[in-house]
Design an enzyme around this catalytic site. Structure first.
Site, short mmCIF file in Angstrom:
data_model
loop_
_atom_site.label_atom_id
_atom_site.label_comp_id
_atom_site.label_asym_id
_atom_site.label_seq_id
_atom_site.Cartn_x
_atom_site.Cartn_y
_atom_site.Cartn_z
CG ASN A 223 -0.16 -0.12 2.50
OD1 ASN A 223 0.56 0.80 2.86
ND2 ASN A 223 -0.27 -1.26 3.18
CG PHE A 336 -2.67 5.29 13.66
CD1 PHE A 336 -1.97 5.17 14.85
CD2 PHE A 336 -2.55 6.47 12.93
CE1 PHE A 336 -1.17 6.20 15.32
CE2 PHE A 336 -1.76 7.51 13.39
CZ PHE A 336 -1.07 7.39 14.58
CE LYS A 350 -10.83 -0.28 11.02
NZ LYS A 350 -10.22 0.51 9.97
CE LYS A 354 -8.32 -3.79 14.24
NZ LYS A 354 -7.26 -3.85 13.26
O1 PMT Z 1 2.96 5.96 6.62
P1 PMT Z 1 2.39 7.30 6.19
O2 PMT Z 1 2.58 7.53 4.72
O3 PMT Z 1 2.90 8.44 7.02
O4 PMT Z 1 0.81 7.23 6.41
C1 PMT Z 1 0.29 7.15 7.71
C2 PMT Z 1 -0.90 6.17 7.78
C3 PMT Z 1 -2.05 6.70 6.94
C4 PMT Z 1 -0.47 4.78 7.28
C5 PMT Z 1 -1.29 6.09 9.31
O5 PMT Z 1 -1.67 7.37 9.76
C6 PMT Z 1 -2.43 5.09 9.53
O6 PMT Z 1 -3.60 5.38 9.38
N1 PMT Z 1 -2.05 3.84 9.90
C7 PMT Z 1 -3.02 2.71 10.02
C8 PMT Z 1 -3.29 2.16 8.65
C9 PMT Z 1 -4.24 0.97 8.69
O7 PMT Z 1 -3.88 -0.05 8.19
O8 PMT Z 1 -5.36 1.18 9.32
P2 PMT Z 1 -6.55 0.07 9.51
O9 PMT Z 1 -7.75 0.88 9.83
O10 PMT Z 1 -6.61 -0.87 8.36
O11 PMT Z 1 -6.06 -0.76 10.76
C10 PMT Z 1 -6.45 -0.46 12.09
C11 PMT Z 1 -5.32 -0.76 13.05
O12 PMT Z 1 -5.06 -2.16 13.10
C12 PMT Z 1 -4.01 -0.08 12.73
O13 PMT Z 1 -3.44 0.35 13.93
C13 PMT Z 1 -3.20 -1.19 12.08
O14 PMT Z 1 -1.79 -1.02 12.32
C14 PMT Z 1 -3.72 -2.43 12.80
N2 PMT Z 1 -3.67 -3.66 12.02
C15 PMT Z 1 -4.27 -3.75 10.81
C16 PMT Z 1 -4.25 -4.93 10.12
C17 PMT Z 1 -3.56 -6.05 10.67
N3 PMT Z 1 -3.49 -7.22 10.03
N4 PMT Z 1 -2.99 -5.93 11.87
C18 PMT Z 1 -3.04 -4.77 12.56
O15 PMT Z 1 -2.51 -4.68 13.66
#
Ligand code: PMT
Length: 413
Positions: A223, A336, A350, A354
């Site tokens: 991504n 996040f 979330k 989680k």
């Molecule tokens: O890296 P940059 O270019 O500076 O951009 C920053 C960002 C947009 C990546 C950052 O601010 C951000 O939003 N990070 C989380 C991205 C994400 O995957 O979000 P999500 O809503 O899909 O996941 C929710 C949370 O679960 C996140 O904390 C993620 O790290 C976590 N996760 C997700 C999937 C997975 N298999 N395991 C996880 O732990």
């Protein structure tokens, strides 16, 4: 997976990485141990500049320290070539910390009386950097009221004293005056350099960047995450005194100052590395954009183009935060949420699913957040929320780090 230092050295390396140590070496049999100290400091990522007194050079040669430190050793105020490269005033400004090991009774006396009759004493007088001394001398010299009065003066002025220990001495006597062992000095130096703040004595693990899930040996699913948000947050948490370990997917960013970094590629590797890193940690922050799915059977060889269409079969990756919450119910976990719609609703979902302590939600898509220098966050926690308006990721990370510290302490009562 690769790591810059061994896991056991991680907290020390997190503090010493990139720090500048001016190591003053005085005359005494313990001078040979200073050579090992150079190694230990460098192994933890510190830069070391050695300054020797004239008597030190009677015990160990400058060449030994030069070879170990990779820098010309300084020993004279009157060396024109060395002064032209870095003058002694510049040298006095260079370090984060001056460490004198071994510190002889003579040098301790010169420092106490503010003498500037050789390079080391001049540097100490001309520097506003913290100074630490590791005394080493015969037990009677140590016990002499003159030495003790000099030490009292130095302690009173804020000079840090590391040791001495007691035991057998080179002269055959037994008593106080043995220089601390290099590892003991290195750990004390790391403690002195550790920033103090609301997260002092707190270990934080933070994930950042994208993951890459292989399809074949040359292709992968990923991504647009650049790691900028996570790296800025790692840096801000360090400035609040935390010992930070950054588990990073592939990025082009330099490791933030004072941060221990572990590089990974896939979600599975990120889970494994994060699981190991949280041992002894109190806070976990998930800024990484982890791929939710991976190919169920990455091809062993490069896939050739044949049919007009092809389908990839994907399987779910484990959720890193949810898995580690199950493993450690006491860890303070900050997630996040990257959303293109219903930001608050999805973030709350979330937070609950989680079992997170906090979640920082950002709008993504249409050129927002991913790979940008600016961002805005809406942070939620059970019973509260705070909006952090658009700012550079560096400034935003500072505000979020302060909020994490505040909520973390509130959660501990
Ligand atoms: O890296 P940059 O270019 O500076 O951009 C920053 C960002 C947009 C990546 C950052 O601010 C951000 O939003 N990070 C989380 C991205 C994400 O995957 O979000 P999500 O809503 O899909 O996941 C929710 C949370 O679960 C996140 O904390 C993620 O790290 C976590 N996760 C997700 C999937 C997975 N298999 N395991 C996880 O732990």
């Amino acid at each position: 997976m690769s790591e810059s230092t061994s896991p056991s050295a991680a907290p020390v390396a997190a503090t010493l990485y990139g720090r500048r140590i001016l190591l003053g070496v005085c005359g005494g049999i313990a001078a040979y141990k200073a050579a090992d100290l150079v190694r230990r400091l460098q192994d933890a990522g510190a830069e070391v500049q050695v300054v020797m007194t004239a008597s030190a050079q009677r015990f160990v040669t400058a060449q030994t320290f030069q070879a170990l430190s990779g820098r010309p050793v300084r020993s004279s105020l009157w060396d024109e070539a060395a002064e032209a490269a870095m003058g002694h005033i510049e040298l006095a400004r260079w370090p984060d910390l001056i460490v004198i090991a071994p510190a002889s009774a003579n040098t301790i006396a010169r420092l106490a009386h503010g003498l500037a009759d050789d390079l080391l004493s001049t540097l100490c007088l001309a520097s506003d950097k913290p100074i630490a001394i590791a005394p080493a001398m015969n037990r009677l010299m140590w016990a002499n009221p003159a030495t003790q009065a000099n030490l009292h003066t130095l302690n009173h002025r804020g000079v840090h004293q590391l040791g001495p220990g007691s035991g057998g001495q080179a002269c055959g006597e037994v008593g106080e005056g043995r220089m601390w062992e290099p590892l003991q000095i290195r750990d004390a130096v790391a403690n002195l350099l550790r920033p103090t703040g609301p997260l002092s004595n707190t270990r934080v693990v933070i994930t950042a960047g994208p993951t890459r899930e292989p399809i074949d040996p040359v292709r992968f699913i990923t991504n647009r995450s650049s790691g900028k948000m996570g790296y800025a947050l790692a840096s801000s948490l360090t400035r609040l005194g935390a010992e930070v370990t950054l588990v990073s997917g592939p990025t082009t960013l330099p490791t933030p100052h004072g941060v221990q970094r572990i590089d990974v590629e896939t979600a599975a590797q990120m889970l494994d590395a994060t699981r190991s890193a949280i041992a002894g940690a109190q806070i976990l922050v998930g800024t990484a954009a982890v791929a939710d799915y991976r190919s169920d059977a990455p091809a062993e060889h490069k896939i050739k183009k044949q049919a007009d269409q092809m389908a990839l079969s994907l399987v779910r990756n484990p959720d890193i935060l949810a898995t580690l919450r199950e493993a450690d119910p006491k860890l303070f976990i900050v997630g996040f949420a990257a959303e293109t719609e219903k930001l608050a609703e999805h973030a709350h979902g979330k937070l609950q699913r989680k079992k997170l302590d906090m979640i920082a939600a950002n709008w993504v898509g249409a050129g927002r957040a991913f790979d940008q220098d600016d961002n805005a966050l809406h942070v939620f926690w059970p019973g509260g929320e705070r909006e952090l308006p658009t700012a550079s990721k560096v400034d935003l990370a500072g505000a979020l780090a302060a909020l994490i510290a505040e909520r973390f302490h509130a959660s501990r009562g």
